[in-house]
Scaffold this motif. Structure first.
Motif, PDB file in Angstrom:
ATOM      1  N   LEU A   1       3.608  -1.327   0.021  1.00 44.86           N
ATOM      2  CA  LEU A   1       3.495  -2.781  -0.038  1.00 44.86           C
ATOM      3  C   LEU A   1       4.879  -3.409  -0.056  1.00 44.86           C
ATOM      4  CD1 LEU A   1       4.306  -3.794  -3.148  1.00 44.86           C
ATOM      5  CD2 LEU A   1       2.024  -2.925  -3.673  1.00 44.86           C
ATOM      6  N   ASP A   2       4.920  -4.666   0.348  1.00 40.01           N
ATOM      7  CA  ASP A   2       6.133  -5.465   0.259  1.00 40.01           C
ATOM      8  C   ASP A   2       5.930  -6.522  -0.814  1.00 40.01           C
ATOM      9  OD1 ASP A   2       7.218  -4.078   2.413  1.00 40.01           O
ATOM     10  OD2 ASP A   2       6.479  -5.537   3.875  1.00 40.01           O
TER      11      ASP A   2
ATOM     12  N   PHE B   1      11.405  -6.216  -1.725  1.00 40.25           N
ATOM     13  CA  PHE B   1      11.467  -4.763  -1.891  1.00 40.25           C
ATOM     14  C   PHE B   1      10.132  -4.153  -1.483  1.00 40.25           C
ATOM     15  CE2 PHE B   1      10.087  -6.585  -5.895  1.00 40.25           C
ATOM     16  CZ  PHE B   1       9.046  -5.764  -6.311  1.00 40.25           C
ATOM     17  N   THR B   2      10.143  -2.860  -1.281  1.00 40.17           N
ATOM     18  CA  THR B   2       8.958  -2.115  -0.839  1.00 40.17           C
ATOM     19  C   THR B   2       8.677  -0.997  -1.837  1.00 40.17           C
ATOM     20  OG1 THR B   2       9.404  -2.586   1.496  1.00 40.17           O
ATOM     21  CG2 THR B   2       7.985  -0.708   1.018  1.00 40.17           C
ATOM     22  N   LEU B   3       7.390  -0.786  -2.129  1.00 42.95           N
ATOM     23  CA  LEU B   3       6.975   0.283  -3.038  1.00 42.95           C
ATOM     24  C   LEU B   3       5.966   1.182  -2.347  1.00 42.95           C
ATOM     25  CD1 LEU B   3       6.370  -1.615  -6.418  1.00 42.95           C
ATOM     26  CD2 LEU B   3       8.451  -0.457  -5.679  1.00 42.95           C
ATOM     27  N   ASP B   4       6.072   2.501  -2.591  1.00 45.23           N
ATOM     28  CA  ASP B   4       5.037   3.423  -2.134  1.00 45.23           C
ATOM     29  C   ASP B   4       4.062   3.685  -3.279  1.00 45.23           C
ATOM     30  OD1 ASP B   4       6.264   5.242  -3.882  1.00 45.23           O
ATOM     31  OD2 ASP B   4       7.304   6.319  -2.282  1.00 45.23           O
TER      32      ASP B   4
ATOM     33  N   ARG C   1       0.030  -2.382   2.967  1.00 49.51           N
ATOM     34  CA  ARG C   1      -0.281  -1.492   4.085  1.00 49.51           C
ATOM     35  C   ARG C   1      -1.265  -0.412   3.612  1.00 49.51           C
ATOM     36  NH1 ARG C   1       4.680  -3.460   4.909  1.00 49.51           N
ATOM     37  NH2 ARG C   1       5.615  -2.104   3.322  1.00 49.51           N
ATOM     38  N   LEU C   2      -2.290  -0.232   4.398  1.00 48.15           N
ATOM     39  CA  LEU C   2      -3.361   0.705   4.057  1.00 48.15           C
ATOM     40  C   LEU C   2      -3.382   1.845   5.059  1.00 48.15           C
ATOM     41  CD1 LEU C   2      -5.995  -2.095   3.443  1.00 48.15           C
ATOM     42  CD2 LEU C   2      -4.853  -0.761   1.676  1.00 48.15           C
ATOM     43  N   ARG C   3      -3.625   3.037   4.537  1.00 49.77           N
ATOM     44  CA  ARG C   3      -3.656   4.247   5.368  1.00 49.77           C
ATOM     45  C   ARG C   3      -5.099   4.743   5.464  1.00 49.77           C
ATOM     46  NH1 ARG C   3       0.091   8.098   6.858  1.00 49.77           N
ATOM     47  NH2 ARG C   3      -0.712  10.188   7.246  1.00 49.77           N
ATOM     48  N   LEU C   4      -5.663   4.680   6.654  1.00 50.72           N
ATOM     49  CA  LEU C   4      -7.048   5.084   6.884  1.00 50.72           C
ATOM     50  C   LEU C   4      -7.034   6.438   7.584  1.00 50.72           C
ATOM     51  CD1 LEU C   4      -8.320   1.594   8.083  1.00 50.72           C
ATOM     52  CD2 LEU C   4      -8.125   2.496   5.763  1.00 50.72           C
ATOM     53  N   PRO C   5      -7.364   7.506   6.857  1.00 47.04           N
ATOM     54  CA  PRO C   5      -7.158   8.871   7.376  1.00 47.04           C
ATOM     55  C   PRO C   5      -8.098   9.239   8.518  1.00 47.04           C
ATOM     56  CG  PRO C   5      -8.292   8.935   5.261  1.00 47.04           C
ATOM     57  CD  PRO C   5      -7.906   7.505   5.495  1.00 47.04           C
TER      58      PRO C   5
END
Length: 351
Positions: A141-142, A152-155, A195-199
């Motif tokens: 995300l930002d 800033f950006t975080l995982d 941001r979303l990760r769709l596997p």
């Protein structure tokens, strides 16, 4: 940047509690935050970040400067062989975003359908339902620092996700020695984009009991993402009131976790208690069952009540104040503790 005065917050909190923001700024991007911090009349003021208002209880007018997050936009960043990455503005509606991903042919969020609120609020709460949590589909995300104005950006690791928890729910704190800042970001970080990760390949998550019942009822053993989405919508609609009709904040209490020994002791006294073994060896108890067992379903304190169809949901029966909601919640907590020795923790933030 426009600073609005005396803005009604009744349309901006799902409980429908009447309150006002003395001053409100609509944040549609980084520019508004930068302008705010550059304004000597506003810089340094206490702020309150407001998304969809689905996880708050307002107990009066908000004196802090309200930052209403309205960052829009959805786009596909990458559609690779192992996952699809989508980026969504923090002000977008969460359920509409789930539907959008399915419409685009990118499954993975279907279990999280009909969760109220905005996309920007989803990492704060680490929203979850029917066997899936936001952290399972999170990429990064930002955000922007409300003290320095720096983006800033975080995982996922940096977000420190837990059960209905994240770094955004804990305030910054000075360390006991040395004066260095703690890792909490509550009130300091304003989320702009997620941001979303769709596997890929897609795998259905259908172990949850209600979904198993839907499979048995329909005879569908291999449901599609759209079928799971429709089932989740039907299940939630049957259990939970529509906030547009009856004010509420969804599930009001977290499901508590206990040790296996504690669970065994409770089962000896209450054989029917609903419980779920967890991967870490603990046992999650159904808070709704505990509340119902204490006789609260359908009861009221003033104009705040416990929903007749789901004891985990507190509702506004019309004209309820935040004080009435809080009084009801505390009475429920006392009842559950006196009977089961378990302290229920509310999900919504009391303002």
């Amino acid at each position: 940047m426009v600073v609005e005065q005396n803005v009604s917050l009744a349309p901006h909190n799902s409980f429908g509690i009447v309150a006002k923001a003395r001053e409100l700024v609509r944040v549609r991007g980084e520019a508004e935050v930068v302008q705010l911090l550059a304004d000597p009349a506003l810089a340094g003021r206490p702020t309150f970040i407001l998304g969809g208002g689905s996880n708050i209880v307002l107990t009066g007018d908000v004196r802090a400067l309200v930052l209403k997050v309205e960052v829009a936009g959805r786009r596909v960043l990458d559609d690779g062989p192992r996952a699809t990455i989508v980026e969504v503005g923090a002000g977008e509606n969460w359920h509409d975003t789930v539907a959008w991903t399915l419409d685009q042919g990118f499954p993975g969020l279907e279990n999280l359908a009909m969760i109220p609120g905005t996309v920007g609020a989803s990492p704060v709460q680490n929203v979850g339902a029917y066997g899936v949590e936001l952290q399972d589909r999170f990429e990064s995300l930002d955000a922007i620092d409300l003290q320095t104005g720096r983006p800033f950006t975080l995982d996922a690791t940096q977000c420190a996700f837990g059960y209905r928890d994240s770094v955004f729910k804990h305030p910054p704190a000075d360390a006991a020695e040395g004066g260095s800042r703690g890792m909490g970001l509550a009130g300091r970080a304003l989320i702009l984009r997620v941001r979303l990760r769709l596997p890929k390949p897609w795998k259905p998550v259908i172990d949850y009991a209600d979904l198993q019942r839907k499979m048995a009822e329909t005879g569908i053993r291999h449901p599609t993402p759209r079928q799971i989405f429709d089932w989740v919508c039907a299940i939630r609609s049957a259990k939970l009131p529509d906030p547009r009709v009856i004010g509420n904040a969804g599930s009001f209490f977290k499901n508590p976790t206990v040790t296996p020994e504690q669970c065994t002791d409770i089962i000896a006294r209450e054989p029917g208690i609903v419980h779920y073994p967890m991967p870490d060896g603990s046992v999650k108890l159904a808070a709704g069952w505990l509340i119902d067992a204490c006789g609260w379903k359908g009861k009221s304190v003033g104009n705040a009540g416990v929903y007749e169809k789901q004891a985990l949901v507190l509702v506004n029966r019309g004209g309820a104040t935040g004080g009435e909601v809080v009084t009801l919640a505390r009475a429920i907590q006392t009842s559950v503790y006196e009977r089961f020795g378990i302290r229920l923790e509310p999900e919504p933030v009391v303002v």
